[in-house]
Write a protein that holds these residues in place. Structure first.
Motif, mmCIF file in Angstrom:
data_model
loop_
_atom_site.group_PDB
_atom_site.id
_atom_site.type_symbol
_atom_site.label_atom_id
_atom_site.label_comp_id
_atom_site.label_asym_id
_atom_site.label_seq_id
_atom_site.Cartn_x
_atom_site.Cartn_y
_atom_site.Cartn_z
ATOM 1 N N GLN A 68 0.843 -1.198 0.000
ATOM 2 C CA GLN A 68 0.000 0.000 0.000
ATOM 3 C C GLN A 68 0.879 1.249 0.000
ATOM 4 O O GLN A 68 1.753 1.403 0.863
ATOM 5 C CB GLN A 68 -0.915 0.011 1.231
ATOM 6 C CG GLN A 68 -1.814 1.239 1.340
ATOM 7 C CD GLN A 68 -2.853 1.305 0.236
ATOM 8 O OE1 GLN A 68 -3.527 0.320 -0.064
ATOM 9 N NE2 GLN A 68 -2.986 2.455 -0.400
ATOM 10 N N ALA A 69 0.682 2.134 -0.974
ATOM 11 C CA ALA A 69 1.512 3.332 -1.114
ATOM 12 C C ALA A 69 0.936 4.513 -0.330
ATOM 13 O O ALA A 69 -0.283 4.730 -0.324
ATOM 14 C CB ALA A 69 1.655 3.698 -2.581
ATOM 15 N N TYR A 70 1.821 5.278 0.309
ATOM 16 C CA TYR A 70 1.429 6.462 1.082
ATOM 17 C C TYR A 70 2.333 7.631 0.677
ATOM 18 O O TYR A 70 3.550 7.473 0.569
ATOM 19 C CB TYR A 70 1.567 6.214 2.584
ATOM 20 C CG TYR A 70 0.746 5.057 3.101
ATOM 21 C CD1 TYR A 70 -0.537 5.253 3.588
ATOM 22 C CD2 TYR A 70 1.256 3.752 3.080
ATOM 23 C CE1 TYR A 70 -1.302 4.184 4.060
ATOM 24 C CE2 TYR A 70 0.509 2.678 3.546
ATOM 25 C CZ TYR A 70 -0.771 2.905 4.024
ATOM 26 O OH TYR A 70 -1.515 1.842 4.488
ATOM 27 N N ASP A 71 1.715 8.805 0.479
ATOM 28 C CA ASP A 71 2.508 10.002 0.164
ATOM 29 C C ASP A 71 3.216 10.549 1.394
ATOM 30 O O ASP A 71 4.174 11.321 1.279
ATOM 31 C CB ASP A 71 1.600 11.083 -0.432
ATOM 32 C CG ASP A 71 1.062 10.675 -1.798
ATOM 33 O OD1 ASP A 71 1.752 9.906 -2.496
ATOM 34 O OD2 ASP A 71 -0.047 11.120 -2.146
ATOM 35 N N GLY A 72 2.746 10.159 2.543
ATOM 36 C CA GLY A 72 3.342 10.586 3.807
ATOM 37 C C GLY A 72 2.562 9.975 4.947
ATOM 38 O O GLY A 72 1.418 9.534 4.764
ATOM 39 N N LEU A 73 3.166 9.941 6.129
ATOM 40 C CA LEU A 73 2.518 9.345 7.299
ATOM 41 C C LEU A 73 2.597 10.303 8.478
ATOM 42 O O LEU A 73 3.486 11.155 8.531
ATOM 43 C CB LEU A 73 3.214 8.035 7.687
ATOM 44 C CG LEU A 73 3.286 6.918 6.648
ATOM 45 C CD1 LEU A 73 4.244 5.826 7.118
ATOM 46 C CD2 LEU A 73 1.906 6.332 6.389
ATOM 47 N N ASN A 74 1.644 10.167 9.414
ATOM 48 C CA ASN A 74 1.813 10.840 10.697
ATOM 49 C C ASN A 74 2.207 9.770 11.713
ATOM 50 O O ASN A 74 2.119 8.562 11.430
ATOM 51 C CB ASN A 74 0.544 11.600 11.118
ATOM 52 C CG ASN A 74 -0.656 10.679 11.287
ATOM 53 O OD1 ASN A 74 -0.547 9.599 11.871
ATOM 54 N ND2 ASN A 74 -1.816 11.103 10.783
ATOM 55 N N PRO A 75 2.688 10.157 12.911
ATOM 56 C CA PRO A 75 3.179 9.160 13.874
ATOM 57 C C PRO A 75 2.160 8.081 14.227
ATOM 58 O O PRO A 75 2.518 6.907 14.351
ATOM 59 C CB PRO A 75 3.544 10.009 15.091
ATOM 60 C CG PRO A 75 3.896 11.347 14.519
ATOM 61 C CD PRO A 75 2.949 11.531 13.366
ATOM 62 N N GLU A 76 0.897 8.486 14.371
ATOM 63 C CA GLU A 76 -0.139 7.503 14.730
ATOM 64 C C GLU A 76 -0.343 6.478 13.618
ATOM 65 O O GLU A 76 -0.435 5.267 13.862
ATOM 66 C CB GLU A 76 -1.458 8.224 15.030
ATOM 67 C CG GLU A 76 -2.528 7.313 15.610
ATOM 68 C CD GLU A 76 -3.792 8.060 15.980
ATOM 69 O OE1 GLU A 76 -4.803 7.382 16.252
ATOM 70 O OE2 GLU A 76 -3.779 9.300 15.991
ATOM 71 N N GLU A 77 -0.397 6.966 12.366
ATOM 72 C CA GLU A 77 -0.548 6.061 11.226
ATOM 73 C C GLU A 77 0.639 5.107 11.125
ATOM 74 O O GLU A 77 0.469 3.898 10.886
ATOM 75 C CB GLU A 77 -0.660 6.869 9.928
ATOM 76 C CG GLU A 77 -1.956 7.619 9.752
ATOM 77 C CD GLU A 77 -1.914 8.559 8.565
ATOM 78 O OE1 GLU A 77 -2.996 8.876 8.031
ATOM 79 O OE2 GLU A 77 -0.793 8.978 8.171
ATOM 80 N N SER A 78 1.823 5.646 11.309
ATOM 81 C CA SER A 78 3.032 4.844 11.204
ATOM 82 C C SER A 78 3.026 3.705 12.216
ATOM 83 O O SER A 78 3.328 2.547 11.878
ATOM 84 C CB SER A 78 4.270 5.730 11.407
ATOM 85 O OG SER A 78 5.449 4.986 11.300
ATOM 86 N N LYS A 79 2.645 4.003 13.468
ATOM 87 C CA LYS A 79 2.593 2.966 14.499
ATOM 88 C C LYS A 79 1.542 1.916 14.177
ATOM 89 O O LYS A 79 1.778 0.713 14.339
ATOM 90 C CB LYS A 79 2.303 3.600 15.870
ATOM 91 C CG LYS A 79 3.494 4.318 16.483
ATOM 92 C CD LYS A 79 3.146 4.869 17.861
ATOM 93 C CE LYS A 79 4.340 5.613 18.461
ATOM 94 N NZ LYS A 79 4.020 6.179 19.788
#
Length: 499
Positions: A68-79
């Motif tokens: 799944q491709a992401y243009d960017g993540l925030n800390p909560e999404e990353s965890k």
């Protein structure tokens, strides 16, 4: 599958104030692999990892997690997606207990109340699995640097992470603690977890890692398996040039052997016992021993940072009393602490202020600072130590670890001190910056400065020091001359064995 890609970066780019710090970086990280990420300070390693953990967003490019491709993540999404991060800089609350720090933001509840009992049980379980004995009820302020690092690792292990980034995790650890960490990493690898391992210690990379990616000046250089590369090749790829001998050529002390600068006689504190030694002019004296052996406590006591119970200190034959660091500074003594971020720098202040704070009174003309003298002093230090920076007005936190350490060194050299204590002088610093600091230490030595070095890196102690004092449980176990010193002899004394 253990051999499938968990996370991939696709052309990741990051730009700060029109400066490109990461450019088009693409790397694949596989499940069940330990993947080293190396490069000089400022190469882009931390920037890349902060993108993966969601701390910063890329200017362009994508992060692909399990397809799944992401243009960017925030800390909560990353965890939530399974990315864990053990930062080099601690993210702990000093006043809270170990278990409370581990559960910040993910507290367990029993009805309307916190389930303190279960959080304590879970925290204990993590440390037991790590093979580490630690009272989880202790506050962070009661812990050493080494144990703070272990708490950071435990926090990451508490998460259900599928990829864990370790940023210089062994820097403050003893050999036994490093072995425990490596066992943990082996277990995680066997469970199919992907490990990103950032380290400047080549021995570790060849010991623990399967692959290695080199970054230089924000650009991707290469990815190789450990079997197909060598230490020398990696250093050349990191710095883009051949590196001459790591340590400067040792020369005989040009000053008289009987020219004693400092004498310590029967020094006692709550942590060290009956310590006596001499420091000669133009000498680099090493303090070796395991973490907790009392190495740092010796220089802290001399510097006036720790209270002395009994004993005498003489400088140039004169008995001195140094109850505070200010007393030591007046006597020409400087201390570059182990934890430069907490004790050696004002991270939110400018590079210029950090360079001049130790002698700001000498730059003052009445209530005002002489701006020309200040500027001249800063420019001289920047040139002398080859500090890489955009502007001296920028905060010190904008610099790489190696350049931060150069600033700490610059602020003391500018005071004209003759005795310098270096506690872990190259911790978290890349090979290129290490070489520059080593060369500068020998320059100071040849100018007649007297230096004490504390280091957990055995090659550093053996490569730099004229004499080596070895500590064990607060006591001095022996002295070794550089010509007779070996790793085996040092480790024997550091283990409490005299002969």
């Amino acid at each position: 599958m253990a051999n499938s890609i968990f996370l991939a970066t696709k052309e990741l780019t990051k730009i700060y104030d029109s400066i490109t710090v990461l450019q088009g970086v693409s790397i694949d990280f596989y499940k069940g692999e330990v993947h080293a990420l190396i490069g000089e300070n400022g190469a882009g390693k931390s920037t890349l990892c902060k993108m993966l953990s969601g701390a910063i967003s890329p200017a362009s490019g994508q992060i692909v997690i399990e397809g799944q491709a992401y243009d960017g993540l925030n800390p909560e999404e990353s965890k939530k997606l399974g990315v864990g991060m053990v930062y080099q800089e601690f993210n702990l609350v000093a006043e809270l207990s170990v278990y409370e720090n581990m559960f910040i933001g993910k507290e367990l509840k029993k009805g309307a109340f916190l389930d303190k009992k279960e959080m304590i049980r879970r925290a204990k379980e993590v440390f037991e699995n790590m093979g580490v004995e630690l009272d989880v009820m202790k506050t962070i302020s009661q812990l050493s640097v080494a144990y703070c690092q272990l708490v950071e690792i435990a926090k990451a292990l508490l998460e259900n992470s599928k990829l864990i980034i370790f940023d210089e995790p062994t820097a403050p650890l003893t050999n036994n603690e490093v072995d425990v960490l490596f066992e943990i990493i082996h277990r995680l690898k066997e469970q199919g977890i992907a490990i990103v391992y950032i380290s400047h210690r080549m021995d570790e990379i060849f010991n623990i890692c399967d692959k290695v990616t080199v970054l230089r000046d924000g650009q991707y250089i290469t990815t190789q398996t450990i079997e197909e590369t060598s230490r020398e090749e990696l250093i050349r790829l990191m710095i883009g040039r051949e590196l001459s001998s790591e340590f400067p050529e040792r020369v005989e002390n040009i000053y008289k052997d009987d020219e004693i600068i400092m004498e310590v006689e029967n020094l006692n504190t709550s942590k060290i016992h009956d310590i006596s030694f001499q420091l000669k002019k133009g000498e680099i004296l090493g303090l070796s021993g395991l973490v907790g052996s009392g190495r740092s406590e010796i220089v802290r006591a001399i510097f006036g940072a720790d209270r002395i119970k009994s004993g005498d200190i003489k400088i140039n034959g004169e008995k001195v009393t140094m109850k505070t660091p200010q007393d030591a500074i007046k006597k020409g003594v400087a201390l570059l602490p182990e934890d430069r971020k907490r004790e050696g720098l004002m991270l939110n202040q400018s590079i210029k202020l950090n360079m001049t704070i130790t002698f700001i009174d000498k730059l003052a003309k009445g209530p005002f600072v002489n701006k020309k003298m200040e500027q001249d002093s800063v420019e001289k230090s920047v040139k002398l130590l080859s500090v890489k920076l955009a502007s001296v007005e920028n905060p010190i936190s904008s610099l790489s670890g190696g350049n931060q350490q150069k600033v700490v060194l610059a602020k003391w050299i500018s005071t004209g001190c003759d005795i310098l204590f270096f506690d872990e002088p190259t911790r978290g610093i890349d090979v290129g910056a290490k070489k520059e600091i080593y060369d500068f230490l020998f320059r100071l030595k040849n100018e007649g400065k007297s230096i004490i070095i504390i280091s957990s890196e055995m090659p550093e102690i053996l490569g730099l020091c004229d004499r080596i004092l070895v500590m064990y449980e607060g006591k001095m176990m022996g002295e070794l001359d550089a010509k007779e010193a070996t790793q085996e002899k040092i480790l024997t004394l550091a283990s409490g064995i005299t002969e």
